[in-house]
Design an enzyme around this catalytic site. Structure first.
Site, PDB file in Angstrom:
ATOM      1  N   GLY A 183       0.753  -1.318   0.023  1.00  0.00           N
ATOM      2  CA  GLY A 183      -0.101  -0.043  -0.106  1.00  0.00           C
ATOM      3  C   GLY A 183       0.862   1.252  -0.136  1.00  0.00           C
ATOM      4  O   GLY A 183       0.410   2.310   0.273  1.00  0.00           O
TER       5      GLY A 183
ATOM      6  N   ASP B 229      -5.299  -6.708  -4.122  1.00  0.00           N
ATOM      7  CA  ASP B 229      -3.836  -7.773  -4.004  1.00  0.00           C
ATOM      8  C   ASP B 229      -4.367  -8.963  -3.901  1.00  0.00           C
ATOM      9  O   ASP B 229      -5.710  -9.283  -3.607  1.00  0.00           O
ATOM     10  CB  ASP B 229      -2.869  -7.019  -3.147  1.00  0.00           C
ATOM     11  CG  ASP B 229      -1.577  -7.535  -3.596  1.00  0.00           C
ATOM     12  OD1 ASP B 229      -0.658  -6.670  -3.955  1.00  0.00           O
ATOM     13  OD2 ASP B 229      -1.270  -8.648  -3.642  1.00  0.00           O
TER      14      ASP B 229
ATOM     15  N   ASP C  53      -7.873 -10.937  -7.558  1.00  0.00           N
ATOM     16  CA  ASP C  53      -7.300 -11.067  -8.753  1.00  0.00           C
ATOM     17  C   ASP C  53      -7.310 -10.115  -9.804  1.00  0.00           C
ATOM     18  O   ASP C  53      -8.480 -10.083 -10.619  1.00  0.00           O
ATOM     19  CB  ASP C  53      -7.450 -12.438  -9.417  1.00  0.00           C
ATOM     20  CG  ASP C  53      -6.652 -12.651 -10.390  1.00  0.00           C
ATOM     21  OD1 ASP C  53      -5.828 -11.932 -10.857  1.00  0.00           O
ATOM     22  OD2 ASP C  53      -6.660 -13.937 -10.835  1.00  0.00           O
TER      23      ASP C  53
ATOM     24  N   CYS D 127       9.660  -2.618 -10.836  1.00  0.00           N
ATOM     25  CA  CYS D 127      10.980  -2.409  -9.892  1.00  0.00           C
ATOM     26  C   CYS D 127      12.041  -3.503 -10.454  1.00  0.00           C
ATOM     27  O   CYS D 127      12.765  -4.156  -9.992  1.00  0.00           O
ATOM     28  CB  CYS D 127      10.760  -2.631  -8.325  1.00  0.00           C
ATOM     29  SG  CYS D 127      10.415  -4.158  -8.066  1.00  0.00           S
TER      30      CYS D 127
HETATM   31  C1  SAM Z   1       5.308  -4.613  -6.865  1.00  0.00           C
HETATM   32  S1  SAM Z   1       4.282  -5.298  -5.714  1.00  0.00           S
HETATM   33  C2  SAM Z   1       3.081  -3.797  -5.426  1.00  0.00           C
HETATM   34  C3  SAM Z   1       3.785  -2.759  -4.489  1.00  0.00           C
HETATM   35  C4  SAM Z   1       2.867  -1.722  -4.231  1.00  0.00           C
HETATM   36  N1  SAM Z   1       2.116  -1.235  -5.361  1.00  0.00           N
HETATM   37  C5  SAM Z   1       3.210  -0.610  -3.082  1.00  0.00           C
HETATM   38  O1  SAM Z   1       3.869   0.233  -3.719  1.00  0.00           O
HETATM   39  O2  SAM Z   1       3.356  -0.833  -2.234  1.00  0.00           O
HETATM   40  C6  SAM Z   1       3.292  -6.168  -6.785  1.00  0.00           C
HETATM   41  C7  SAM Z   1       2.070  -6.956  -6.129  1.00  0.00           C
HETATM   42  O3  SAM Z   1       1.302  -7.405  -7.061  1.00  0.00           O
HETATM   43  C8  SAM Z   1       0.609  -8.524  -6.403  1.00  0.00           C
HETATM   44  N2  SAM Z   1      -0.185  -9.363  -7.434  1.00  0.00           N
HETATM   45  C9  SAM Z   1       0.361 -10.336  -7.928  1.00  0.00           C
HETATM   46  N3  SAM Z   1      -0.389 -10.905  -8.853  1.00  0.00           N
HETATM   47  C10 SAM Z   1      -1.550 -10.253  -8.740  1.00  0.00           C
HETATM   48  C11 SAM Z   1      -2.882 -10.360  -9.311  1.00  0.00           C
HETATM   49  N4  SAM Z   1      -3.086 -11.182 -10.093  1.00  0.00           N
HETATM   50  N5  SAM Z   1      -3.703  -9.493  -8.797  1.00  0.00           N
HETATM   51  C12 SAM Z   1      -3.648  -8.592  -8.031  1.00  0.00           C
HETATM   52  N6  SAM Z   1      -2.464  -8.625  -7.238  1.00  0.00           N
HETATM   53  C13 SAM Z   1      -1.364  -9.262  -7.703  1.00  0.00           C
HETATM   54  C14 SAM Z   1       1.715  -9.211  -5.466  1.00  0.00           C
HETATM   55  O4  SAM Z   1       1.069  -9.790  -4.385  1.00  0.00           O
HETATM   56  C15 SAM Z   1       2.445  -7.913  -5.009  1.00  0.00           C
HETATM   57  O5  SAM Z   1       1.963  -7.540  -3.869  1.00  0.00           O
END
Ligand code: SAM
Length: 456
Positions: free
Chosen positions: A246, A266, A293, A371
């Site tokens: 978040g 998420d 999802d 990232c």
């Molecule tokens: C780069 S991180 C996000 C970091 C967040 N935006 C932040 O700034 O704190 C990517 C996120 O995508 C989530 N994720 C992966 N596949 C997903 C999906 N199909 N639907 C929703 N979230 C997903 C992962 O659980 C992870 O928390």
């Protein structure tokens, strides 16, 4: 002690090396840039960045003073030099402090504690060692003992090891045990809290756990830039598709002055609870987080209630901070990822991008970020999106503090479009050039699009 470069599995290294190709660019041999990249990724950024709660009752200047006090209390208790908190010259909600290191002439203690690789990397960014991260400790370790801490590079240490560790290890600093070996591994209830207080780490940086949580949020600089690029306004309806924990969701809600709606998805209840917990620390009411999802975010027959899925053209702005290979994360001295795993990200990112385009109103803004430093997850995804969805166009980013999109031999992106992309590439960090909070950060990529007409 010699500092290592990032070690990648051979097949993964080959993929990444081919992105950085053996050619000359702007008079610079790109092979050199690849070696620089591996070296830079193995060390932590030279600065710790905090995003300020601009909705707090106190001013950013007052928060700066509080933060400096807090960090210096930490540093004084560890016998470290005072730190100065600085304001960023272009981002009004960013404060930062310079870290120091590597301190390579620390005297090692006879008592060696082995910690997991992730735990060791967190120590290099200023963390103490938490009890759960400890894998091995000497048989006679008592609270109060001076110990040397090593990261278990290959994940070879069995939990509870008491003899010498034979595997590959990486020294991350010295500290004082705050827990005995017995309480760590022999007690009925698992030990919690700080296990080793890092009094002399190889890199000195503030410990971030619970540092002024209601007024600052520790965040990598490109992540802060990302939400500014999205530029949300009060009363917007925004979707943050992959939002946990978040960091960007709370930033978006803050930029909107907590007016409007920020929907955050998420996977999994636990991850969503982290978004909710971070939103509630800043008392943000505009955030609604769902375990969902995001590849199924859009449904033609959705009724438009603020519950997923959502109908097409529902959102003013969409952030896709995509799940990615994370190869821009620093520090990282060892990465087990295979080429096969690396290749699993682009298809998922495309599914998410397609959903994002459908969900966006005409005139709306999409920001795509990762990232990581691979072309396949960055510039190539932009090529794909522009080709598959002519209804979106690249847009100018503000602020644009990083580099531009990477040139590579068969890129389909025009010079003009490459300039619109924002890339933070630790491979560009020349060992002899001055480190700044903006050039010495994690690897990151940002693309901003506007939707000019409906999807056909
Ligand atoms: C780069 S991180 C996000 C970091 C967040 N935006 C932040 O700034 O704190 C990517 C996120 O995508 C989530 N994720 C992966 N596949 C997903 C999906 N199909 N639907 C929703 N979230 C997903 C992962 O659980 C992870 O928390």
């Amino acid at each position: 002690m010699e500092w290592p470069s990032l070690h990648l599995k051979a097949d993964c290294k080959e993929c990444l090396a081919s992105d950085y190709g053996n050619h000359t660019e702007n008079g610079k041999n790109v092979h050199v840039q690849f070696n620089q990249l591996l070296q830079a990724l193995a060390v932590p950024p030279s600065f710790t960045v905090f995003r300020v709660n601009t909705l707090a009752s106190c001013s950013t200047e007052e928060i700066k003073v509080q933060l400096e006090d807090e960090i210096n209390q930490q540093y004084a208790s560890r016998g470290q030099h005072r730190a100065v908190v600085e304001s960023h010259d272009t981002l009004p909600d960013v404060l930062y402090v310079k870290n120091s290191g590597p301190h390579l002439n620390l005297k090692n203690s006879a008592k060696a504690v082995i910690v997991g690789l992730q735990c060791g990397m967190s120590v290099l960014r200023g963390s103490d060692v938490f009890a759960q991260g400890i894998m091995g400790a000497p048989a006679d370790m008592q609270s109060g003992d001076l110990v040397s801490v090593y990261a278990d590079i290959e994940g070879a240490c069995k939990k509870g090891l008491k003899d010498d560790f034979e595997g590959q290890k990486h020294f991350v600093g010295n500290g004082i045990a705050r827990i005995s070996r017995h309480s760590l591994f022999k007690s009925e209830t698992p030990a919690k809290g700080v296990g080793i207080e890092m009094t002399s780490p190889v890199y000195v940086a503030p410990s971030l756990s619970d540092i002024l949580p209601s007024v600052v949020f520790p965040q990598n600089l490109p992540s802060v830039i990302c939400s500014h690029v999205l530029d949300p306004e009060p009363n917007d309806c925004v979707l943050d598709m992959c939002a946990a924990p978040g960091g960007k969701t709370t930033h978006i809600a803050t930029l909107m002055r907590d007016q409007g709606l920020v929907i955050a998805f998420d996977k999994g209840q636990n991850r969503v609870e982290r978004i909710q917990s971070n939103a509630s620390k800043w008392n943000l009411k505009s955030v609604r987080a769902f375990p969902y999802d995001a590849t199924k975010s859009c449904a033609i027959d959705a009724d438009g209630d603020p519950f997923p899925p959502f109908p097409p053209e529902y959102f003013d702005r969409v952030l896709l901070d995509a799940p990615c290979s994370g190869l821009g994360q620093r520090p990282s001295v060892f990465n087990k990822m295979s080429a096969r795993e690396l290749s699993s990200y682009p298809p998922l990112q495309r599914k998410l991008l397609a959903q994002a385009v459908h969900l966006l109103k005409v005139g709306g803004v999409l920001v795509y970020s990762t990232c990581t430093v691979t072309h396949g997850e960055n510039e190539r995804q932009v090529e794909w999106l522009l080709r598959e969805y002519p209804c979106v166009k690249l847009a100018k980013q503000d602020p644009h503090l990083g580099g531009t999109g990477a040139h590579f031999p068969d890129s389909q992106l025009s010079e003009e479009n490459l300039k619109l992309l924002q890339r933070f590439d630790p491979g560009d960090l020349d060992p002899l050039s001055a480190r700044t909070v903006t050039n010495d950060c994690i690897g990151f990529f940002i693309a901003k699009f506007v939707k000019t007409e409906s999807v056909r």
